[in-house]
Design an enzyme around this catalytic site. Structure first.
Site, PDB file in Angstrom:
ATOM      1  N   GLU A 105       0.824  -1.205   0.000  1.00  0.00           N
ATOM      2  CA  GLU A 105       0.000   0.000   0.000  1.00  0.00           C
ATOM      3  C   GLU A 105       0.862   1.261   0.000  1.00  0.00           C
ATOM      4  OE1 GLU A 105      -3.994  -0.639   2.371  1.00  0.00           O
ATOM      5  OE2 GLU A 105      -2.284  -1.331   3.559  1.00  0.00           O
ATOM      6  N   TYR A 133     -15.947  25.875  -1.196  1.00  0.00           N
ATOM      7  CA  TYR A 133     -15.815  24.436  -1.451  1.00  0.00           C
ATOM      8  C   TYR A 133     -14.451  24.079  -2.024  1.00  0.00           C
ATOM      9  CZ  TYR A 133     -20.882  25.328  -1.802  1.00  0.00           C
ATOM     10  OH  TYR A 133     -22.158  25.767  -1.604  1.00  0.00           O
ATOM     11  N   VAL A 175      -6.636   4.883   7.996  1.00  0.00           N
ATOM     12  CA  VAL A 175      -7.582   5.857   7.462  1.00  0.00           C
ATOM     13  C   VAL A 175      -8.189   6.681   8.592  1.00  0.00           C
ATOM     14  CG1 VAL A 175      -8.065   4.662   5.298  1.00  0.00           C
ATOM     15  CG2 VAL A 175      -9.425   4.121   7.312  1.00  0.00           C
ATOM     16  N   GLU A 176      -8.212   6.134   9.803  1.00  0.00           N
ATOM     17  CA  GLU A 176      -8.663   6.892  10.964  1.00  0.00           C
ATOM     18  C   GLU A 176      -7.807   8.150  11.149  1.00  0.00           C
ATOM     19  OE1 GLU A 176      -9.638   2.533  11.948  1.00  0.00           O
ATOM     20  OE2 GLU A 176      -8.133   3.623  10.788  1.00  0.00           O
ATOM     21  N   LYS A 236     -11.795   3.443   1.365  1.00  0.00           N
ATOM     22  CA  LYS A 236     -10.802   2.696   0.593  1.00  0.00           C
ATOM     23  C   LYS A 236     -11.587   1.759  -0.332  1.00  0.00           C
ATOM     24  CE  LYS A 236      -6.877   1.217   2.521  1.00  0.00           C
ATOM     25  NZ  LYS A 236      -5.932   0.596   3.482  1.00  0.00           N
TER      26      LYS A 236
END
Length: 123
Positions: free
Chosen positions: A21, A53, A72-73, A99
């Protein structure tokens, strides 16, 4: 509380627990909901009382395409923190990091982590 939602933003990053990864990288998607009062922006037709935005997109991109992390946290927490730093009138933020292609066996659409934080936790 009013909401601004940005959905399915997509970035490429090198995050993950597994060596492949961090070497090959992968796609990440992100959904962000900002909670704030939009009444004054709507009445006065003035962006200074809302959130740009494009600026939110760029902050999310910097986090996901920036320094690699394992979880990812961590991406969700970092994104929340930079949004609160940049936009002082945002009162709460929900960030979902997705993911779509994690390197785990099985059949599923995607995996994700979602966090919701209030500004009071960052003061």
């Amino acid at each position: 509380m009013d909401c601004i939602r940005m959905k399915e933003m997509e970035f490429y990053g090198y995050h993950g627990v597994f060596p492949e990864e961090t070497k090959l990288g992968q796609r990440f998607r992100m959904n962000v909901t900002l909670q704030l009062s939009l009444q004054k922006a709507g009445k006065l037709d003035d962006l200074q009382y809302s959130v740009n935005y494009g600026d939110v997109y760029n902050l999310c991109k910097e986090v996901v395409e920036g320094t690699p992390v394992k979880l990812v946290e961590t991406l969700a927490e970092r994104t929340t923190a930079v949004i609160f730093q940049q936009f002082t009138h945002v009162q709460a933020v929900t960030v979902e990091v997705i993911k779509p292609d994690p390197p785990i066996p099985g059949h599923y659409k995607e995996v994700s982590v979602e966090v919701t934080r209030e500004r009071t936790a960052y003061e």
